[in-house]
Design a protein around this motif. Structure first.
Motif, PDB file in Angstrom:
ATOM      1  N   THR A 189       0.827  -1.208   0.000  1.00  0.00           N
ATOM      2  CA  THR A 189       0.000   0.000   0.000  1.00  0.00           C
ATOM      3  C   THR A 189       0.853   1.245   0.000  1.00  0.00           C
ATOM      4  O   THR A 189       0.586   2.206  -0.733  1.00  0.00           O
ATOM      5  N   ARG A 190       1.901   1.262   0.824  1.00  0.00           N
ATOM      6  CA  ARG A 190       2.803   2.418   0.868  1.00  0.00           C
ATOM      7  C   ARG A 190       3.536   2.590  -0.458  1.00  0.00           C
ATOM      8  O   ARG A 190       3.716   3.718  -0.945  1.00  0.00           O
ATOM      9  N   TYR A 227      -7.968   5.770  -6.148  1.00  0.00           N
ATOM     10  CA  TYR A 227      -7.276   7.064  -6.154  1.00  0.00           C
ATOM     11  C   TYR A 227      -7.731   7.914  -7.342  1.00  0.00           C
ATOM     12  O   TYR A 227      -7.921   9.131  -7.220  1.00  0.00           O
ATOM     13  N   LEU A 228      -7.893   7.287  -8.491  1.00  0.00           N
ATOM     14  CA  LEU A 228      -8.334   8.010  -9.671  1.00  0.00           C
ATOM     15  C   LEU A 228      -9.776   8.499  -9.497  1.00  0.00           C
ATOM     16  O   LEU A 228     -10.114   9.616  -9.899  1.00  0.00           O
ATOM     17  N   SER A 285      -6.233   5.281  10.434  1.00  0.00           N
ATOM     18  CA  SER A 285      -6.889   4.510   9.372  1.00  0.00           C
ATOM     19  C   SER A 285      -5.874   3.848   8.451  1.00  0.00           C
ATOM     20  O   SER A 285      -6.171   2.824   7.826  1.00  0.00           O
ATOM     21  N   ILE A 286      -4.683   4.421   8.358  1.00  0.00           N
ATOM     22  CA  ILE A 286      -3.645   3.822   7.517  1.00  0.00           C
ATOM     23  C   ILE A 286      -3.279   2.443   8.034  1.00  0.00           C
ATOM     24  O   ILE A 286      -3.008   1.521   7.259  1.00  0.00           O
ATOM     25  N   LEU A 314      -4.694   7.720   3.545  1.00  0.00           N
ATOM     26  CA  LEU A 314      -3.835   7.900   2.370  1.00  0.00           C
ATOM     27  C   LEU A 314      -4.605   8.545   1.221  1.00  0.00           C
ATOM     28  O   LEU A 314      -4.043   9.326   0.454  1.00  0.00           O
ATOM     29  N   ARG A 315      -5.880   8.229   1.098  1.00  0.00           N
ATOM     30  CA  ARG A 315      -6.691   8.875   0.067  1.00  0.00           C
ATOM     31  C   ARG A 315      -6.787  10.376   0.331  1.00  0.00           C
ATOM     32  O   ARG A 315      -6.666  11.194  -0.589  1.00  0.00           O
ATOM     33  N   HIS A 316      -7.004  10.738   1.583  1.00  0.00           N
ATOM     34  CA  HIS A 316      -7.054  12.150   1.952  1.00  0.00           C
ATOM     35  C   HIS A 316      -5.703  12.819   1.695  1.00  0.00           C
ATOM     36  O   HIS A 316      -5.640  13.952   1.190  1.00  0.00           O
TER      37      HIS A 316
END
Length: 424
Positions: free
Chosen positions: A64-65, A297-298, A364-365, A380-382
């Protein structure tokens, strides 16, 4: 209520003070030490063995990272036919051919030899297996209340406006249900596009947050998500169905020694076959979900493009605060209040939690990371949105227009309010 504990120790990586909320494992807010750790007390087991869950969580955290770092400074565009899509499509083709072969061989066995014969038994078994394993392409949820253009013209107009702004096709079906959720999917061989809006969520969102939600969901029709493609559906469902089919049933009691030995061997064979099929299913799903997280993400980028960065980020914070939102909506429904009260309550709740929200996003990560998650962690989305160029809204939903949409949905809000009021 969020309880923040500071002074839980010094970070061994940078020396800063660590923090904890919700009784979670402490982490460092500066360098994010221990944020990738597995918190057994707060994270649901995925395999049931702690040592396996711990290792798969760390693998998921690393992947994910890496994906976040790879996308952070690059334009977010549909990935096209990437490795995950190719692998999933090839697997779908092979599985579909295999099921067709079962049906053909079964049909041939029915008529290849004079009746009666044992070949008929195998033929029927092969045909039955092919029917059980056939690809499923989904259908419209029977619990979804479909809204025609005549029933909700303002909502349809808003959806079309948002779709035009991001270059997405208009859904064939728009409906509402009583969940704190929303989704966009394609169903059937013709891949009819379906947009579902959970009224508790929709009613709790402000104007630009609603636009952001629509932008994100409609973005799934153009962001290359492999979960929504016709050619990849068999790979994501058939092996899982086969594993369930071969899962051994509870044994019977009584019978002779020979029967018990035969049953034990059959159960052993079923167990091995079921686990092999399930392992193949997991491999395909994990491969596809890496690509799906990129698509999320898109979809967020499209959300910001149409609603503005502020609206898209605020919508993510609402989704991150589902417990608070659920409480506000339930209390409002029990008091006989509608969506205007829900929105006001959620807005107050988010404003009151503004200082603690960065910690919730960080946590949340850790807690939303999984090999089997279709979404990246909300934090991460934020972070992806806030790290990209600021965007102003292309579509603005005024309060008066939002009220007209809610008036169209008044009957559905009343039904949902009754459901929420009686829920635990």
């Amino acid at each position: 209520m969020i309880i923040t504990k500071a002074g839980t120790g010094a970070c061994p990586a940078c020396g800063a003070e660590t923090v904890s909320i919700h009784e979670a494992l402490p982490w460092c807010t500066r360098c994010e030490w221990n944020l990738d750790g597995y918190d057994r007390a707060r994270q649901a087991p995925e395999f049931g063995w702690a040592w396996v869950d711990r290792r798969t969580h760390r693998l998921a955290a690393r992947l994910t990272r890496q994906q976040f770092a790879a996308l952070r400074d690059r334009p977010l565009e549909p990935p096209g036919l990437g490795p995950a899509a190719v692998l999933t499509a090839v697997a779908s083709l092979l599985l579909t051919v295999g099921v067709l072969a079962l049906a053909v061989v079964g049909g041939w066995l029915l008529f290849a030899y004079p009746f009666p014969n044992f070949a008929v038994v195998f033929g029927l078994a092969f045909i039955g297996l092919a029917v059980a394993l056939r690809p499923r392409f989904g259908r419209v949820d029977p619990d979804l209340e479909v809204l025609s253009r005549e029933q909700a013209p303002e909502l349809h107009a808003l959806v079309e406006e948002v779709a035009t702004a991001i270059g997405a096709p208009v859904p064939h079906v728009i409906g509402v249900d009583d969940t704190l959720n929303a989704y966009a999917t394609s169903v059937g061989l013709r891949r009819r596009r379906v947009l579902a809006l959970g009224l508790p969520l929709w009613g709790a969102l402000g104007g630009q947050e609603r636009v952001a939600l629509l932008g994100h969901e409609l973005g799934h029709f153009v962001n290359g998500d492999v979960r929504r493609s016709l050619v990849t559906q068999p790979a994501l469902t058939m092996l899982g169905n086969a594993a369930d089919l071969f899962r051994s049933a509870p044994g019977t009691r009584g019978g002779g020694l020979l029967e018990m030995v035969g049953e034990a061997l059959g159960r052993m064979l079923s167990w091995v076959l079921s686990r092999l099929l399930f392992a193949g299913h997991l491999l395909l799903v994990v491969t596809a979900l890496r690509d799906s997280q990129r698509a999320e993400y898109l979809a967020d980028e499209m959300s910001a493009r149409v609603a503005g960065t502020a609206g898209a980020s605020r919508a993510l914070d609402v989704l991150l605060s589902q417990d608070s939102v659920t409480l506000v909506v339930r209390q409002g429904a029990r008091g006989g209040h509608g969506p205007a009260t829900w929105r006001a309550g959620v807005a107050r709740s988010l404003d009151a939690a503004a200082e603690r929200l960065p910690l919730v996003r960080q946590l949340s990560i850790r807690e939303e990371t999984s090999l089997f998650s279709s979404h990246p962690p909300t934090g991460l989305r934020h972070r992806m949105l806030s790290g990209r160029p600021w965007q102003e809204p292309r579509v603005v939903l005024t309060e008066s227009r939002a009220e007209r949409i809610d008036a169209e949905l008044a009957r559905h809000y009343k039904r949902v309010s009754r459901t929420i009021s009686w829920s635990a």
